[in-house]
Design an enzyme around this catalytic site. Structure first.
Site, PDB file in Angstrom:
ATOM      1  N   ASP A 114      11.712   4.962 -58.644  1.00 46.73           N
ATOM      2  CA  ASP A 114      12.504   4.006 -57.867  1.00 46.73           C
ATOM      3  C   ASP A 114      11.608   3.261 -56.884  1.00 46.73           C
ATOM      4  O   ASP A 114      10.438   3.608 -56.696  1.00 46.73           O
ATOM      5  CB  ASP A 114      13.644   4.714 -57.123  1.00 46.73           C
ATOM      6  CG  ASP A 114      13.204   6.049 -56.525  1.00 46.73           C
ATOM      7  OD1 ASP A 114      12.074   6.147 -56.030  1.00 46.73           O
ATOM      8  OD2 ASP A 114      14.002   7.009 -56.571  1.00 46.73           O
ATOM      9  N   ASP A 138      23.178  15.019 -50.776  1.00 51.54           N
ATOM     10  CA  ASP A 138      24.473  14.649 -51.354  1.00 51.54           C
ATOM     11  C   ASP A 138      24.467  14.720 -52.875  1.00 51.54           C
ATOM     12  O   ASP A 138      25.409  14.281 -53.529  1.00 51.54           O
ATOM     13  CB  ASP A 138      24.885  13.244 -50.892  1.00 51.54           C
ATOM     14  CG  ASP A 138      23.863  12.175 -51.255  1.00 51.54           C
ATOM     15  OD1 ASP A 138      22.859  12.503 -51.935  1.00 51.54           O
ATOM     16  OD2 ASP A 138      24.065  11.011 -50.859  1.00 51.54           O
TER      17      ASP A 138
END
Length: 261
Positions: free
Chosen positions: A67, A136
């Site tokens: 990324d 998360d």
């Protein structure tokens, strides 16, 4: 998926580095997918030590980026291209022409996403993709409720992810970009071997949801349950919420030595 519980981050780094080394001995031109952040550093340190000792040759290895921030110049010290050059390429002695990643500064961001997805496919696909996991449950920058079939695309970071990453920007969340280009979950799942490394008690809930919870977009890493060769390497702290921890220890202890991870 296989879950391997190790004593600490250093042991996890050595285990994964040896898996990478075995892959490169078998396939010298393998494409390794790498992640940024503090968690994978023990992997890169262990692999660099193997290179220095002559235990593995990375002269033909290729590196692919997971990324990248949108809008940060490539030369910015916290662009992931810069981070990977500093933490992976230079320690391993890998040239920039052996490296591929998305263009986070492109005027046509969507076009850059599609081009990177195609570049990975044209390169023959990723042989081993190293992943971290967010508190998360995100992998790459596929935040909760990302499509499990998603391709490389632009994503908006959650506030929690920006808070987590502010430590790399002098603690100033205002310096953390709001957008990133990330390999999608569908793209990630095309790698031949997925290896997720998680350390620390703060990752325990996310690890439990990934391994023992349902496959659900609210925990993007749970998509690894769909992969035919996914390995989750965790230290004792990150494994602390696993109900089947004893079973995972037993199966790893009794697997054939030649099998690796």
């Amino acid at each position: 998926m296989e879950v391997v519980i190790v004593p600490d981050a250093k042991a996890g780094g050595e285990l994964i580095a040896e898996a990478m080394a075995k892959l490169l001995r078998r396939k010298p031109g393998a494409l390794l997918g790498v992640a940024t952040g503090s968690t994978p550093l023990p992997v890169y340190e262990a692999l660099a030590a193997k290179v220095r000792s002559g235990a593995v040759d990375v002269g033909r290895a290729r590196i692919a980026q997971l990324d990248e921030y949108v809008g940060l110049p490539a030369e910015h010290p916290e662009s992931y291209r810069s981070v990977l050059r500093r933490e992976v390429l230079e320690p391993l002695g890998i040239r920039m022409d052996q490296f591929t990643g998305p263009d986070g500064t492109a005027d046509d961001v969507q076009g850059a996403c599609e081009a990177y997805d195609k570049a990975l496919s044209d390169a023959g696909g990723v042989d081993l993709q190293l992943l971290g996991i967010g508190t998360d449950g995100h992998i790459g920058f596929n935040e909760p409720c990302s499509s499990l079939a998603s391709r490389t695309r632009i994503k908006t970071l959650t506030e929690q992810t920006r808070i987590d990453n502010a430590r790399f920007f002098d603690g100033d969340i205002d310096q953390v970009p709001h957008h990133v280009i990330t390999q999608g979950i569908g793209t990630i799942l095309e790698a031949r071997h997925l290896v997720l490394l998680a350390t620390g008690e703060g990752k325990a809930d996310a690890v439990a949801a990934t391994v023992e919870g349902p496959i659900a977009a609210v925990c993007p890493a749970s998509a690894l349950q769909l992969h035919p060769h996914a390995t989750v390497v965790v230290d004792e702290a990150a494994a602390s919420k696993l109900k089947l921890a004893d079973y995972f220890r037993h199966t790893y202890l009794n697997k054939p030595g030649w099998q690796g991870i």
